[in-house]
Structure formats: structure tokens, C-alpha cells
Design a protein around this motif. Structure first.
Motif, PDB file in Angstrom:
ATOM      1  N   ILE A  93       0.812  -1.219   0.000  1.00  9.90           N
ATOM      2  CA  ILE A  93       0.000   0.000   0.000  1.00  9.90           C
ATOM      3  C   ILE A  93       0.845   1.268   0.000  1.00  9.90           C
ATOM      4  O   ILE A  93       0.718   2.123  -0.888  1.00  9.90           O
ATOM      5  N   ALA A  94       1.719   1.419   0.990  1.00  5.13           N
ATOM      6  CA  ALA A  94       2.495   2.658   1.144  1.00  5.13           C
ATOM      7  C   ALA A  94       3.290   3.049  -0.105  1.00  5.13           C
ATOM      8  O   ALA A  94       3.315   4.230  -0.489  1.00  5.13           O
ATOM      9  N   PRO A  95       3.973   2.090  -0.801  1.00  2.80           N
ATOM     10  CA  PRO A  95       4.763   2.483  -1.985  1.00  2.80           C
ATOM     11  C   PRO A  95       3.915   3.071  -3.121  1.00  2.80           C
ATOM     12  O   PRO A  95       4.422   3.842  -3.930  1.00  2.80           O
ATOM     13  N   PHE A  96       2.622   2.728  -3.171  1.00  7.96           N
ATOM     14  CA  PHE A  96       1.770   3.180  -4.277  1.00  7.96           C
ATOM     15  C   PHE A  96       0.906   4.380  -3.905  1.00  7.96           C
ATOM     16  O   PHE A  96       0.696   5.293  -4.707  1.00  7.96           O
ATOM     17  N   PHE A  97       0.367   4.359  -2.679  1.00 13.30           N
ATOM     18  CA  PHE A  97      -0.632   5.362  -2.317  1.00 13.30           C
ATOM     19  C   PHE A  97      -0.166   6.348  -1.246  1.00 13.30           C
ATOM     20  O   PHE A  97      -0.752   7.422  -1.102  1.00 13.30           O
ATOM     21  N   GLY A  98       0.866   5.994  -0.482  1.00 13.68           N
ATOM     22  CA  GLY A  98       1.380   6.898   0.532  1.00 13.68           C
ATOM     23  C   GLY A  98       0.412   7.194   1.654  1.00 13.68           C
ATOM     24  O   GLY A  98       0.543   8.199   2.353  1.00 13.68           O
ATOM     25  N   THR A 131      -1.703   6.460   5.308  1.00 16.32           N
ATOM     26  CA  THR A 131      -1.236   6.123   6.650  1.00 16.32           C
ATOM     27  C   THR A 131      -1.529   4.660   6.963  1.00 16.32           C
ATOM     28  O   THR A 131      -2.435   4.053   6.387  1.00 16.32           O
ATOM     29  N   SER A 132      -0.763   4.113   7.903  1.00 12.56           N
ATOM     30  CA  SER A 132      -0.992   2.725   8.325  1.00 12.56           C
ATOM     31  C   SER A 132      -2.331   2.584   9.036  1.00 12.56           C
ATOM     32  O   SER A 132      -2.934   1.510   9.026  1.00 12.56           O
ATOM     33  N   TRP A 133      -2.821   3.670   9.658  1.00 12.87           N
ATOM     34  CA  TRP A 133      -4.141   3.626  10.304  1.00 12.87           C
ATOM     35  C   TRP A 133      -5.226   3.318   9.271  1.00 12.87           C
ATOM     36  O   TRP A 133      -6.102   2.472   9.514  1.00 12.87           O
ATOM     37  N   LEU A 134      -5.167   3.984   8.141  1.00 18.66           N
ATOM     38  CA  LEU A 134      -6.181   3.772   7.101  1.00 18.66           C
ATOM     39  C   LEU A 134      -6.079   2.359   6.540  1.00 18.66           C
ATOM     40  O   LEU A 134      -7.096   1.663   6.365  1.00 18.66           O
ATOM     41  N   THR A 135      -4.842   1.936   6.244  1.00 14.04           N
ATOM     42  CA  THR A 135      -4.646   0.585   5.714  1.00 14.04           C
ATOM     43  C   THR A 135      -5.186  -0.469   6.674  1.00 14.04           C
ATOM     44  O   THR A 135      -5.959  -1.356   6.272  1.00 14.04           O
ATOM     45  N   SER A 136      -4.789  -0.391   7.940  1.00 12.24           N
ATOM     46  CA  SER A 136      -5.197  -1.396   8.926  1.00 12.24           C
ATOM     47  C   SER A 136      -6.709  -1.399   9.135  1.00 12.24           C
ATOM     48  O   SER A 136      -7.325  -2.452   9.302  1.00 12.24           O
ATOM     49  N   THR A 137      -7.313  -0.209   9.127  1.00  8.12           N
ATOM     50  CA  THR A 137      -8.761  -0.121   9.336  1.00  8.12           C
ATOM     51  C   THR A 137      -9.522  -0.798   8.207  1.00  8.12           C
ATOM     52  O   THR A 137     -10.413  -1.637   8.442  1.00  8.12           O
ATOM     53  N   ILE A 138      -9.194  -0.448   6.967  1.00  3.52           N
ATOM     54  CA  ILE A 138      -9.862  -1.069   5.818  1.00  3.52           C
ATOM     55  C   ILE A 138      -9.577  -2.573   5.785  1.00  3.52           C
ATOM     56  O   ILE A 138     -10.471  -3.393   5.536  1.00  3.52           O
ATOM     57  N   TYR A 139      -8.336  -2.927   6.055  1.00  3.04           N
ATOM     58  CA  TYR A 139      -7.888  -4.327   6.035  1.00  3.04           C
ATOM     59  C   TYR A 139      -8.720  -5.171   6.998  1.00  3.04           C
ATOM     60  O   TYR A 139      -9.259  -6.220   6.626  1.00  3.04           O
ATOM     61  N   PHE A 140      -8.832  -4.724   8.238  1.00  8.81           N
ATOM     62  CA  PHE A 140      -9.531  -5.537   9.231  1.00  8.81           C
ATOM     63  C   PHE A 140     -11.055  -5.446   9.122  1.00  8.81           C
ATOM     64  O   PHE A 140     -11.759  -6.325   9.622  1.00  8.81           O
TER      65      PHE A 140
END
Length: 428
Positions: free
Chosen positions: A107-112, A114-123
Motif C-alpha cells: 500500500i504505502a509504496p503506491f498510495f502513501g 497512513t498505516s491507520w487507514l490501511t489497517s482499518t480497511i484491512y480488518f
């Protein structure tokens, strides 16, 4: 559905439940550091990362209960405590780690973002899968696993047949032990105990056959998943060894993995790796959260409300813990693993040994011995190295972080001979 197709789907589902963040980032890094010693390192990794988890699946095939059944011969109270420890570790370390790895690589390399957003959507997505409980095996086995295996084989195949420099010398003083301990970090022995329970409940929800039929299906699916893990791990370790000269000596696990994908697949490598990481991590997180929710549902007399609440709590913990760096999570996981892994290994072994050798007394004596002799390794892993050195020097195999193995084996043999002696005396 015919039995062969059911076995294939179940085996694929098992593979994807096992194959997560650690399974992807650890083997190439092992190979990178092992160099010419990659075969010995692979052997150690395969013992803890393939043999033990598949033995756990075989034990589940025999018991066909829950994880509680693994330790209930010690005592019901001990089994509850053990299960709670395993599930708490699972939802606070390996499950969040899957989100952290997904964020850092996919995620981070493409969209930059936050980890909060990634983890929230992920879980949130994990939670949706977990709440759709009855379809988990089919979704994993039919759709997600073939994609994971296909991308992995493509990366490994391109690496093996690509031109490369001669392998470097190994960096490990004890290659076998380094592979074994790194295999702990996959959490797969613990995973075998957890996802085996998920498999049993999934088959029961599908109304699948008799005890004997389920035993046959689970055993065959375990062998299939184990074969897949063996081939993929060996290939990834070899790949890391082949490309050892391509990276700086202080390269991280993730840098080695992403570097290999780029060197083998070029520009498209980053995109394919992102898909691979996302799928591999996601399926493991689903398995962990489902297993935890299943267990607490069973504790509360099959309450669906408890299942949902547990799944939500596990997902929230995943979001919170997923904010930490991957390497930090790996570091803090080691002490927990050094304590819980030996007991888990012993319980797996005791549950596949014929029952005439595994009485209640044997279970209690061997597990208690394992716990006692695991303490020095645990204390060393949290920083009490100087204090433990004098003790560890007296214990065989302590240099291999296996101080518990010989005492547990001796107690197993002694108690069995003692029980045999008493039975002969009583029969006179």
C-alpha cells in the motif's frame, strides 16, 4: 462434490491459512544470509515451519475437537489457560503483522496513505469474511490460494533460471538452529493448532461425512498443504541464496523480498508482489480471527453473539497493533514464542503418539518439564543473558535454544517405563 475435489479445495484452503506475512518475508532473508549453507538452513526452517504444523493437522484429524482437546489431558484449567495464551498471542502479534506487512509492501509504496487507514480497511474486510463463516473454506480454496501459489511459482521459477553470481558464504554460526528459530517466527506450529480447529468446525458446518471420512480428508489435505509449503519455502530460501550478492549486508527482510521480485519480474514485479502480499497476509488474518472467535463461541455454549463480539475485538486489536513496524513486531514476538512454542510442540507430539504411551500422567509430567526447562530460554530472550548463562551451560542443547527437549524426552520415557512397571506389579 467428489472427494478428490473436496480434498484439493481443503488442502488449498489450509495452505492459504498457513501462508501469511512471516511465511513470505522470512525464507528469502534466510537464504540471503545462509548463502552456500541454504540447504541446512532450509532443513531447520522446514522442521519448525512445515513438519510441526502439519503434524498439528494430523493431531486434529485424530481428535476432531477444538484446541482445548490438545491440552485437556494435562487438566481442563491448564488447557483453558494455554488456549487463552495462544489466542491472545495470535490476535496481538501475527494477525496485526499481516496488516503491517501489507501496508509496507503493498500500500504505502503506491498510495502513501497512513498505516491507520490501511489497517482499518484491512480488518473491516477480515471481519466481513469472518462473519461469513460458512463459506470460508470454499472462498480460500477455490479463489485466493490458486492466485497466491501462481504468483509464488512465477517469482521462484524466474529466480532459479535467471543468471546469478556464485553464492556467498553463510553468515550463520549454527545454520540448522537459525533456520529452526526463524521458523518459529512463522507461527505455523501455533497456526496448525489454531487453523486445524477452524478446519474441523468448517467441515462440520458443511455437514461433511462421518468421523472416519473427515479424518481421511483432513489427513490428505494436510499432506497436500505440507507439500505446497515445503516446495514454496525451499524455493524462496534458494532464491534468497541465489541473489545474495545483489543486496547490501544490512538489507532488511522486506528489502530482500521486494528486491528479488523486482529482479525476477521487472517493473511488473512490484505490482504482483503487492497482490501476493495482500492475499497471503489476508487469508492468514482471516484464519486467526476465525479460530479465536470459534474458540470463545465454544466457551460460551455456542453463542453467535460472543462469536461476533470476539471477531470485532480481534479486528480492533489488529488495527491498533498493526501500526507498529514489521521488524518491531517480530522482535517483541520472540520472547512469547520461546515460551509458548516448546509447550505447543510437545502437545502436538503427544497428540499424535499412540494413546498407550500418552496417559494423563505422561501428559502432565512431560508438559510440566517442558515449561520448567523453557524458562531459561525465555528469560534470555528478554535480556537476562548474563544471569542465565551459568544455567544454560549446564543444560544439553541449550546453545540451540532447545534446553527443554532432552529433559522432556527423558521424562516421557521414564514415566512410560514406570507406568509399565506398576502395571506389572499390580497384576502379580
Amino acid at each position: 462434490m467428489n472427494k478428490s475435489k473436496e480434498t484439493l479445495i481443503t488442502g488449498f484452503a489450509l495452505f492459504s491459512l498457513f501462508f501469511g506475512a512471516g511465511n513470505l518475508i522470512l525464507p528469502p532473508f534466510l537464504g540471503f544470509n545462509a548463502g552456500e549453507d541454504w540447504i541446512i538452513v532450509a532443513l531447520g526452517f522446514l522442521i519448525s515451519g512445515v513438519l510441526l504444523p502439519i503434524m498439528a493437522i494430523f493431531a486434529h484429524a485424530r481428535l476432531q475437537g477444538t484446541m482445548f482437546d490438545f491440552a485437556k489431558k494435562v487438566s481442563p484449567v491448564f488447557s483453558v489457560i494455554y488456549c487463552l495464551c495462544v489466542y491472545i498471542i495470535s490476535i496481538t502479534l501475527p494477525s496485526p503483522r499481516t496488516a503491517s506487512v501489507t501496508h509496507e509492501i503493498a500500500i504505502a509504496p503506491f498510495f502513501g496513505t497512513t498505516s491507520w487507514l490501511t489497517s482499518t480497511i484491512y480488518f473491516i474486510l477480515v471481519l466481513l469474511f469472518v462473519l461469513n463463516r460458512s463459506k470460508i473454506l470454499d472462498i480460500l480454496g477455490r479463489i485466493l490460494t490458486p492466485l497466491i501459489i501462481g504468483i509464488l511459482l512465477l517469482i521462484i521459477g524466474m529466480a532459479v533460471f535467471a543468471p546469478y553470481d556464485s553464492m556467498t558464504g553463510g553468515n550463520y554460526k549454527l545454520p540448522l538452529v537459525s533456520g529452526l528459530i526463524e521458523g518459529y517466527q512463522t507461527f505455523d506450529a501455533i497456526g496448525g493448532v489454531v487453523v486445524g480447529g477452524v478446519l474441523i468446525i468448517s467441515l462440520n458446518l458443511k455437514g461433511f461425512g462421518s468421523f472416519k471420512e473427515k479424518k481421511s480428508l483432513i489427513t490428505k489435505a494436510g499432506l497436500l498443504a505440507g507439500t505446497g509449503l515445503f516446495l514454496i519455502y525451499t524455493g524462496l530460501i534458494l532464491t534468497g541464496a541465489l541473489f545474495g550478492n545483489e543486496f547490501s549486508p544490512d538489507a532488511t527482510r522486506i528489502e530482500v523480498l521486494t528486491g528479488i521480485s523486482n529482479k525476477t519480474l521487472g517493473a511488473i514485479g512490484t505490482s504482483l508482489l503487492s497482490v501476493l502480499v495482500s492475499l497471503a497476509c489476508f487469508t492468514t488474518a482471516v484464519g486467526i480471527v476465525t479460530g479465536t472467535a470459534d474458540y470463545f463461541k465454544g466457551l460460551f455454549k455456542g453463542s453467535s453473539k460472543v462469536y461476533t463480539i470476539t471477531a470485532v475485538i480481534a479486528s480492533i486489536l489488529g488495527v491498533i497493533m498493526g501500526q507498529f513496524d514489521v521488524h518491531y513486531i517480530i522482535d517483541i514476538a520472540l520472547p512469547a514464542l520461546m515460551f509458548i512454542y516448546p509447550v505447543t510442540i510437545i502437545l502436538i507430539l503427544l497428540n499424535i503418539i499412540p494413546e498407550r504411551f500418552t496417559s494423563v500422567l505422561v501428559f502432565r509430567a512431560v508438559v510440566f518439564t517442558t515449561l520448567i526447562f523453557s524458562i531459561p530460554d525465555f528469560l534470555t530472550s528478554i535480556g537476562f543473558t548474563k544471569e542465565m548463562n551459568s544455567i544454560l551451560e549446564l543444560l544439553p542443547l541449550a546453545g540451540y535454544s532447545l534446553a527443554w527437549l532432552l529433559p522432556a524426552s527423558i521424562v516421557f520415557v521414564f514415566v512410560n517405563f514406570w507406568s509399565l512397571y506398576l502395571s506389572k506389579v499390580n497384576s502379580i
